[in-house]
Motif scaffolding. Structure first.
Motif, PDB file in Angstrom:
ATOM      1  N   THR A 109      -3.891  -3.943  -8.505  1.00 34.95           N
ATOM      2  CA  THR A 109      -4.040  -2.592  -8.769  1.00 34.95           C
ATOM      3  C   THR A 109      -3.010  -1.507  -8.077  1.00 34.95           C
ATOM      4  O   THR A 109      -2.769  -1.837  -6.940  1.00 34.95           O
ATOM      5  CB  THR A 109      -5.585  -2.178  -8.461  1.00 34.95           C
ATOM      6  OG1 THR A 109      -6.481  -3.175  -8.924  1.00 34.95           O
ATOM      7  CG2 THR A 109      -5.687  -0.630  -8.731  1.00 34.95           C
ATOM      8  N   TRP A 110      -2.761  -0.782  -9.182  1.00 33.97           N
ATOM      9  CA  TRP A 110      -1.756   0.336  -8.218  1.00 33.97           C
ATOM     10  C   TRP A 110      -2.248   1.462  -8.640  1.00 33.97           C
ATOM     11  O   TRP A 110      -2.810   1.920  -9.657  1.00 33.97           O
ATOM     12  CB  TRP A 110      -0.432   0.037  -9.193  1.00 33.97           C
ATOM     13  CG  TRP A 110       0.436  -0.802  -8.599  1.00 33.97           C
ATOM     14  CD1 TRP A 110       0.697  -2.150  -8.891  1.00 33.97           C
ATOM     15  CD2 TRP A 110       1.607  -0.927  -7.367  1.00 33.97           C
ATOM     16  NE1 TRP A 110       1.388  -2.751  -8.066  1.00 33.97           N
ATOM     17  CE2 TRP A 110       2.039  -2.145  -7.184  1.00 33.97           C
ATOM     18  CE3 TRP A 110       1.920   0.299  -6.766  1.00 33.97           C
ATOM     19  CZ2 TRP A 110       2.875  -2.193  -6.111  1.00 33.97           C
ATOM     20  CZ3 TRP A 110       2.694   0.218  -5.615  1.00 33.97           C
ATOM     21  CH2 TRP A 110       3.388  -1.091  -5.222  1.00 33.97           C
ATOM     22  N   LEU A 111      -2.197   2.608  -7.463  1.00 38.62           N
ATOM     23  CA  LEU A 111      -2.487   3.898  -7.650  1.00 38.62           C
ATOM     24  C   LEU A 111      -1.314   4.643  -7.733  1.00 38.62           C
ATOM     25  O   LEU A 111      -0.399   4.697  -6.948  1.00 38.62           O
ATOM     26  CB  LEU A 111      -3.389   4.265  -6.515  1.00 38.62           C
ATOM     27  CG  LEU A 111      -4.645   3.463  -6.356  1.00 38.62           C
ATOM     28  CD1 LEU A 111      -5.223   3.968  -4.963  1.00 38.62           C
ATOM     29  CD2 LEU A 111      -5.765   3.241  -7.269  1.00 38.62           C
ATOM     30  N   VAL A 139     -11.633   3.549  -5.890  1.00 37.85           N
ATOM     31  CA  VAL A 139     -11.162   2.560  -6.401  1.00 37.85           C
ATOM     32  C   VAL A 139     -10.689   1.457  -5.744  1.00 37.85           C
ATOM     33  O   VAL A 139     -10.744   0.145  -6.073  1.00 37.85           O
ATOM     34  CB  VAL A 139      -9.633   2.960  -6.864  1.00 37.85           C
ATOM     35  CG1 VAL A 139      -8.928   2.025  -7.892  1.00 37.85           C
ATOM     36  CG2 VAL A 139      -9.885   4.280  -8.294  1.00 37.85           C
ATOM     37  N   SER A 140     -10.168   1.769  -4.501  1.00 42.00           N
ATOM     38  CA  SER A 140      -9.821   0.983  -3.479  1.00 42.00           C
ATOM     39  C   SER A 140     -11.221  -0.202  -3.119  1.00 42.00           C
ATOM     40  O   SER A 140     -11.217  -1.386  -3.161  1.00 42.00           O
ATOM     41  CB  SER A 140      -9.438   1.293  -2.264  1.00 42.00           C
ATOM     42  OG  SER A 140      -9.443   0.314  -1.108  1.00 42.00           O
ATOM     43  N   HIS A 141     -12.267   0.306  -2.939  1.00 42.05           N
ATOM     44  CA  HIS A 141     -13.649  -0.218  -2.653  1.00 42.05           C
ATOM     45  C   HIS A 141     -13.983  -1.288  -3.736  1.00 42.05           C
ATOM     46  O   HIS A 141     -14.308  -2.549  -3.715  1.00 42.05           O
ATOM     47  CB  HIS A 141     -14.736   0.453  -2.468  1.00 42.05           C
ATOM     48  CG  HIS A 141     -15.980  -0.347  -2.248  1.00 42.05           C
ATOM     49  ND1 HIS A 141     -16.361  -1.058  -1.071  1.00 42.05           N
ATOM     50  CD2 HIS A 141     -17.000  -0.163  -3.399  1.00 42.05           C
ATOM     51  CE1 HIS A 141     -17.476  -1.397  -1.404  1.00 42.05           C
ATOM     52  NE2 HIS A 141     -17.955  -1.129  -2.683  1.00 42.05           N
ATOM     53  N   MET A 163       3.908   2.425  -1.313  1.00 40.52           N
ATOM     54  CA  MET A 163       3.297   1.424  -0.423  1.00 40.52           C
ATOM     55  C   MET A 163       2.848   0.269  -1.120  1.00 40.52           C
ATOM     56  O   MET A 163       2.390   0.107  -2.185  1.00 40.52           O
ATOM     57  CB  MET A 163       1.759   2.087   0.101  1.00 40.52           C
ATOM     58  CG  MET A 163       2.086   3.244   1.160  1.00 40.52           C
ATOM     59  SD  MET A 163       0.672   4.143   1.282  1.00 40.52           S
ATOM     60  CE  MET A 163       0.795   5.527  -0.158  1.00 40.52           C
ATOM     61  N   PRO A 164       3.659  -0.935  -0.831  1.00 43.54           N
ATOM     62  CA  PRO A 164       3.584  -1.944  -1.347  1.00 43.54           C
ATOM     63  C   PRO A 164       2.008  -2.681  -1.443  1.00 43.54           C
ATOM     64  O   PRO A 164       1.190  -2.363  -0.595  1.00 43.54           O
ATOM     65  CB  PRO A 164       4.477  -3.035  -0.499  1.00 43.54           C
ATOM     66  CG  PRO A 164       4.437  -2.357   0.808  1.00 43.54           C
ATOM     67  CD  PRO A 164       4.383  -0.929   0.555  1.00 43.54           C
ATOM     68  N   ALA A 165       2.011  -3.444  -2.618  1.00 44.40           N
ATOM     69  CA  ALA A 165       0.616  -3.915  -3.041  1.00 44.40           C
ATOM     70  C   ALA A 165       0.173  -5.141  -1.752  1.00 44.40           C
ATOM     71  O   ALA A 165       1.041  -5.971  -1.585  1.00 44.40           O
ATOM     72  CB  ALA A 165       0.451  -4.564  -4.408  1.00 44.40           C
ATOM     73  N   ARG A 166      -0.903  -5.056  -1.165  1.00 37.26           N
ATOM     74  CA  ARG A 166      -1.254  -5.991  -0.192  1.00 37.26           C
ATOM     75  C   ARG A 166      -2.766  -6.218  -0.767  1.00 37.26           C
ATOM     76  O   ARG A 166      -3.662  -5.579  -1.012  1.00 37.26           O
ATOM     77  CB  ARG A 166      -1.056  -5.677   1.109  1.00 37.26           C
ATOM     78  CG  ARG A 166       0.304  -5.331   1.556  1.00 37.26           C
ATOM     79  CD  ARG A 166       0.456  -5.074   3.160  1.00 37.26           C
ATOM     80  NE  ARG A 166       1.916  -5.095   3.621  1.00 37.26           N
ATOM     81  CZ  ARG A 166       2.677  -4.081   3.689  1.00 37.26           C
ATOM     82  NH1 ARG A 166       2.015  -2.858   3.272  1.00 37.26           N
ATOM     83  NH2 ARG A 166       3.985  -4.052   4.247  1.00 37.26           N
ATOM     84  N   SER A 167      -3.163  -7.227   0.135  1.00 33.36           N
ATOM     85  CA  SER A 167      -4.751  -7.816  -0.153  1.00 33.36           C
ATOM     86  C   SER A 167      -5.262  -7.676   1.301  1.00 33.36           C
ATOM     87  O   SER A 167      -4.608  -7.506   2.146  1.00 33.36           O
ATOM     88  CB  SER A 167      -4.706  -9.080  -0.570  1.00 33.36           C
ATOM     89  OG  SER A 167      -4.059 -10.082   0.207  1.00 33.36           O
ATOM     90  N   GLY A 168      -6.831  -7.415   0.912  1.00 31.24           N
ATOM     91  CA  GLY A 168      -7.579  -7.210   2.262  1.00 31.24           C
ATOM     92  C   GLY A 168      -7.849  -5.727   2.326  1.00 31.24           C
ATOM     93  O   GLY A 168      -7.177  -4.932   2.193  1.00 31.24           O
ATOM     94  N   ARG A 169      -8.989  -5.593   2.918  1.00 27.48           N
ATOM     95  CA  ARG A 169      -9.965  -4.164   3.301  1.00 27.48           C
ATOM     96  C   ARG A 169      -8.952  -3.734   4.432  1.00 27.48           C
ATOM     97  O   ARG A 169      -9.026  -2.437   4.230  1.00 27.48           O
ATOM     98  CB  ARG A 169     -11.255  -4.532   3.566  1.00 27.48           C
ATOM     99  CG  ARG A 169     -12.008  -4.869   2.425  1.00 27.48           C
ATOM    100  CD  ARG A 169     -13.483  -4.706   2.638  1.00 27.48           C
ATOM    101  NE  ARG A 169     -14.317  -5.118   1.673  1.00 27.48           N
ATOM    102  CZ  ARG A 169     -14.433  -4.308   0.547  1.00 27.48           C
ATOM    103  NH1 ARG A 169     -14.081  -3.260   0.547  1.00 27.48           N
ATOM    104  NH2 ARG A 169     -15.287  -5.014  -0.554  1.00 27.48           N
ATOM    105  N   LYS A 170      -8.515  -4.344   5.352  1.00 23.09           N
ATOM    106  CA  LYS A 170      -7.860  -3.423   6.435  1.00 23.09           C
ATOM    107  C   LYS A 170      -6.518  -3.040   5.990  1.00 23.09           C
ATOM    108  O   LYS A 170      -6.219  -1.787   6.250  1.00 23.09           O
ATOM    109  CB  LYS A 170      -7.151  -4.834   7.390  1.00 23.09           C
ATOM    110  CG  LYS A 170      -6.690  -4.262   8.950  1.00 23.09           C
ATOM    111  CD  LYS A 170      -6.280  -5.249   9.875  1.00 23.09           C
ATOM    112  CE  LYS A 170      -5.696  -4.469  11.018  1.00 23.09           C
ATOM    113  NZ  LYS A 170      -5.463  -5.472  12.093  1.00 23.09           N
ATOM    114  N   GLY A 174      -5.660   1.245   5.676  1.00 28.80           N
ATOM    115  CA  GLY A 174      -4.319   1.674   5.957  1.00 28.80           C
ATOM    116  C   GLY A 174      -3.654   2.516   5.099  1.00 28.80           C
ATOM    117  O   GLY A 174      -3.107   3.464   5.246  1.00 28.80           O
ATOM    118  N   MET A 175      -3.396   2.120   3.817  1.00 26.38           N
ATOM    119  CA  MET A 175      -3.171   2.736   2.557  1.00 26.38           C
ATOM    120  C   MET A 175      -3.887   4.219   2.437  1.00 26.38           C
ATOM    121  O   MET A 175      -3.220   4.989   2.187  1.00 26.38           O
ATOM    122  CB  MET A 175      -3.262   1.962   1.238  1.00 26.38           C
ATOM    123  CG  MET A 175      -2.525   2.600   0.164  1.00 26.38           C
ATOM    124  SD  MET A 175      -3.171   1.853  -1.307  1.00 26.38           S
ATOM    125  CE  MET A 175      -4.988   2.389  -1.271  1.00 26.38           C
TER     126      MET A 175
END
Length: 329
Positions: A109-111, A139-141, A163-170, A174-175
């Motif tokens: 997903t990209w915002l 959207v993130s959640h 900001m590059p796409a990364r996985s994980g809630r942490k 941060g994003m």
């Protein structure tokens, strides 16, 4: 919660230890690092409580759909996406067929978050800027789980941060922290350039979400959005304040364009003026909706004077209901 973000941003300068962003007409400040964390944590808790109880499933998204992995074919039904036509089967059977697809196990997903100066405005429960941050958090959640990745591009005036796409809630938190702390900058929004930044370089198929008030002529962003929709599912979240739709009878008022600094004095006691303003605003919003529909984007409108979480829930429910009937949007 949105009121908390607004209060933290408007604390006296000495309490936050930040400087006012250039061009901000009302002296609002970006969230400082030590203040952003509790605000975003509370926002995340609010989103989790509201959405987890109403939207069940391990792979949730604002556009629940068929995915991209090839599956079986079935006969075409009115409303099916013609881009999924199965031409070999159609040729053999002489009956139109579409290729069904199954949901990917990983979603990217990209915002595209528009935080130009025009979003530093609000006359109801919060600023449009705060609502944009809240929409990004929702959207993130709904998308960051099960190895899904999320990235963002943030536009402030003519500047774009990636900001590059990364996985994980942490990493998602941060994003969101970076988005919430992004200062406003003067100048007109380059919404077309912001959207087009998601087209270069080409990315894997996934979900793209554009969050903006779309206070730019549709001709400047419609073509990049249409191009984005060729490869991705696109969701446009429009952020609106009620005073952008109609004026109250409040006497003589001064209005300042936050992007140019131009000052306008308006006598809101004039009923004809209020009527013309409402008609022009309705025409503007209709043009935005028509451009989004023409670009093939799903359209979610969030208002600063309404329960934005409830609006998101209703939108997701309507999308799923449309999917089960074989329609695309």
């Amino acid at each position: 919660m949105l009121g908390l973000i607004r209060r933290l941003r408007t604390q006296p300068r000495g309490d936050i230890g930040a400087t006012a962003p250039p061009g901000s007409g009302h002296g609002e400040l970006p969230l400082s690092a030590n203040r952003a964390e509790p605000a975003l944590s509370k926002l995340q808790l609010l989103v989790t409580r509201k959405l987890d109880g109403l939207l069940q499933g391990d792979y949730l998204g604002l556009l629940p759909g068929p995915g991209t992995e090839a599956g079986e074919s079935r006969e075409y039904r009115p409303g099916d996406d013609v881009r999924r036509m199965d031409w070999p089967v159609t040729a053999r059977t002489t009956i139109p067929h579409v290729r069904q697809t199954v949901a990917d196990r990983e979603l990217e997903t990209w915002l595209a978050v528009d935080l130009s100066a025009s979003l530093d405005f609000g006359t109801a429960d919060c600023l449009k800027r705060d609502l944009a941050v809240a929409a990004a958090a929702a959207v993130s959640h709904l998308t960051v789980r099960g190895g899904n990745r999320i990235g963002a591009v943030v536009g402030t005036g003519e500047q774009i941060a990636r900001m590059p796409a990364r996985s994980g809630r942490k990493d998602a938190q941060g994003m969101l922290r970076v988005v919430a702390q992004t200062p406003a900058r003067p100048g007109r929004a380059d919404l077309g350039g912001l959207i087009d930044s998601l087209n270069r370089p080409p990315r894997r198929r996934g979900l793209t979400v554009v969050i903006s008030d779309f206070m730019v002529a549709p001709g400047e962003w419609e073509r990049p959005l249409r191009k984005l929709g060729v490869r991705h599912d696109v969701l446009a979240i429009e952020v609106v304040d009620p005073r952008e739709l109609e004026l109250n009878d409040s006497g003589v008022m001064e209005f300042v364009d936050p992007e140019t600094g131009r000052l306008h004095e308006v006598d809101t006691r004039d009923a004809q003026l209020r009527s013309r303003y409402a008609a022009a605003a309705a025409a503007q919003r209709a043009a935005i909706a028509s451009a989004l529909r023409g670009a093939g984007a799903a359209h979610l409108r969030l208002r600063t004077d309404r329960d934005w979480l409830l609006d998101i829930v209703r939108f997701v429910a309507a999308q799923r209901h449309a999917r089960t009937r074989g329609t695309t949007r």
